[in-house]
Design an enzyme around this catalytic site. Structure first.
Site, PDB file in Angstrom:
ATOM      1  N   CYS A  45     -22.267  -2.713   8.727  1.00  0.00           N
ATOM      2  CA  CYS A  45     -22.185  -1.535   7.860  1.00  0.00           C
ATOM      3  C   CYS A  45     -22.720  -0.350   8.672  1.00  0.00           C
ATOM      4  CB  CYS A  45     -23.014  -1.724   6.590  1.00  0.00           C
ATOM      5  SG  CYS A  45     -22.424  -3.109   5.601  1.00  0.00           S
ATOM      6  N   CYS A 105     -39.179  -8.160  -0.730  1.00  0.00           N
ATOM      7  CA  CYS A 105     -37.830  -8.017  -0.176  1.00  0.00           C
ATOM      8  C   CYS A 105     -37.705  -9.012   0.988  1.00  0.00           C
ATOM      9  CB  CYS A 105     -37.658  -6.574   0.297  1.00  0.00           C
ATOM     10  SG  CYS A 105     -36.026  -6.250   0.960  1.00  0.00           S
ATOM     11  N   CYS A 148     -26.485   1.144   8.287  1.00  0.00           N
ATOM     12  CA  CYS A 148     -27.603   0.202   8.160  1.00  0.00           C
ATOM     13  C   CYS A 148     -28.177  -0.147   9.520  1.00  0.00           C
ATOM     14  CB  CYS A 148     -27.138  -1.062   7.440  1.00  0.00           C
ATOM     15  SG  CYS A 148     -28.449  -2.290   7.282  1.00  0.00           S
ATOM     16  N   GLU A 200     -38.186  -9.333   9.246  1.00  0.00           N
ATOM     17  CA  GLU A 200     -39.138  -8.544   8.472  1.00  0.00           C
ATOM     18  C   GLU A 200     -39.056  -8.866   6.981  1.00  0.00           C
ATOM     19  OE1 GLU A 200     -39.694  -4.800  11.462  1.00  0.00           O
ATOM     20  OE2 GLU A 200     -38.327  -4.490   9.805  1.00  0.00           O
ATOM     21  N   CYS A 251     -27.554  -9.169  11.459  1.00  0.00           N
ATOM     22  CA  CYS A 251     -26.472  -9.215  10.479  1.00  0.00           C
ATOM     23  C   CYS A 251     -25.168  -8.946  11.214  1.00  0.00           C
ATOM     24  CB  CYS A 251     -26.689  -8.157   9.401  1.00  0.00           C
ATOM     25  SG  CYS A 251     -25.481  -8.253   8.055  1.00  0.00           S
ATOM     26  N   CYS A 266     -35.387   0.536   2.612  1.00  0.00           N
ATOM     27  CA  CYS A 266     -34.054  -0.086   2.639  1.00  0.00           C
ATOM     28  C   CYS A 266     -33.305   0.309   3.897  1.00  0.00           C
ATOM     29  CB  CYS A 266     -33.194   0.418   1.482  1.00  0.00           C
ATOM     30  SG  CYS A 266     -33.858   0.119  -0.111  1.00  0.00           S
TER      31      CYS A 266
END
Ligand code: SAH
Length: 375
Positions: free
Chosen positions: A123, A112, A126, A99, A119, A346
């Site tokens: 975290c 962005c 997230c 994205e 990933c 975010c």
């Protein structure tokens, strides 16, 4: 099968920065400056068809046609939010999708950009982390995101600039895909590329200390660091990478990065999680850290996603936290939430990751167990 799914032996010209393109042209037996002509067609006019490059001689156009291609990622889906934030789902080789989000504001337009499919850092707050890791994006797939957005916006560098800033804050950890990210950032800042000023390209990292030093050696871009906690105990819970590179070492690398350039501040991102890291004592601890280097703090109200254990801090608590920092002279902003109605805020980017790890299944199991528990 789409063009991006086909493994081609041609050079995808989006994979190269200016020097790389000059080398490709030299390999084809052409004058390197011709590469610069072609670069302008690509990034200033968004032309992907060599036949349309009218100031390039016929013989060279034919040669390019045979040996090269210009293939941006394919848009699978796009959506505009009520606040004009625009999100693209872009298809990648191997069936995954990533994205990219454009956030227009009155004086600037920020894109962005993602650096990896999924990933691996895990975290805990997230959404991308829950998807597992598939692979690094190629330089073409990174700069291709900017290409797709710039074309959609009718962006013309130096003249009709709609896209003024790029933040490497999409999916993935950019410093774990170092070479491709550095190459793509070079095209973003090249006059023949997107022509952005160095400080308008920002790389955000969860804190890979040695790679921050390496970045300082090769690229002059703005640095943002995902801090999220003012002490090691809490930070390790939120950002497991902290176990390897604790806060003192991370700030050391940030100090070295800042020392290389004049008037640079490092941005520290701090996602506000209710009852976890948003207490006044956290703000006071954070002040002590921020005094160690030229810094500013970006408070990000937590954006929720399915299955998360966290909640967004209350607005009043975010304001109080900001006030404590401001009163101590720490420049602190609260990031306005944009695009959350289309899951473009975010930490909400998840794309479609064909997961090579088992993390996604583990996550689903935890969610189901949590749901059972709650029932
Ligand atoms: N891996 C890099 C790039 C991702 S940037 C990094 O960690 O910096 C994405 C930013 O949004 C990071 O600061 C990240 O910590 C933050 N973020 C992640 N999940 C979030 C969420 N659910 N709500 C708000 N911010 C989040």
């Amino acid at each position: 099968m789409s063009a991006v799914d086909q493994r081609s032996s041609k050079f995808n010209l989006l994979d190269y920065d200016r020097q790389g393109l000059r080398d490709v042209f030299a390999q084809l037996g052409e004058k390197p400056y011709r590469a610069e002509q072609v670069m302008k067609w690509i990034y200033h006019r968004h032309v992907t068809d060599f036949a349309a490059m009218t100031d390039v001689g016929r013989a060279l156009r034919d040669k390019l046609e045979a040996a090269c291609e210009i293939v941006p990622p394919k848009t699978m889906f796009e959506k505009q939010s009520a606040d004009a934030t625009h999100k693209w789902l872009l298809g990648m080789d191997g069936g995954s999708a990533i994205e990219t989000v454009f956030i227009p504001e009155s004086t600037r337009g920020t894109l962005c950009v993602s650096s990896q499919i999924g990933c691996g850092l895990n975290c805990t707050f997230c959404s991308t982390g829950t998807q597992g890791f598939n692979r690094n994006l190629s330089a073409a797939e990174i700069i291709g995101q900017v290409f797709v957005a710039a074309k959609h916006l009718g962006n013309v560098p130096h003249r009709q600039r709609k896209l003024t800033n790029v933040v490497m804050m999409g999916m993935g950890e950019p410093l774990l895909n170092f070479d491709n990210v550095v190459r793509a950032m070079s095209v973003m800042r090249d006059d023949l590329g997107f022509g952005l000023a160095n400080k308008r390209v920002t790389l955000s990292t969860a804190g890979l200390v040695p790679m921050i030093d390496k970045l300082g050696e090769v690229a002059d871009v703005s640095l943002a660091v995902s801090l999220h906690a003012p002490n090691d105990e809490l930070r390790t819970q939120l950002v497991p990478l902290n176990k390897k590179y604790p806060i003192a070492e991370l700030l050391g690398a940030c100090q070295r990065y800042a020392a290389r350039r004049q008037r640079t501040t490092i941005t520290f991102e701090y996602t506000m999680l209710k009852g976890i890291n948003d207490r006044p004592e956290h703000a006071r601890q954070l002040i002590k850290l921020m005094r160690q280097l030229p810094s500013k703090v970006n408070l990000i109200p937590f954006n929720t996603f399915a299955g998360t254990q966290y909640e967004r801090s209350d607005e009043g608590d975010i304001r109080d936290f900001q006030t404590i920092l401001l009163d101590a002279g720490v420049l602190t902003m609260v990031r306005r939430t944009r695009g959350d109605d289309i899951d473009a805020a975010c930490g909400q980017l998840k794309g479609q990751v064909v997961d090579r790890t088992r993390r996604q299944a583990d996550f689903r199991r935890r969610v189901e167990e949590g749901a059972k528990h709650a029932a």
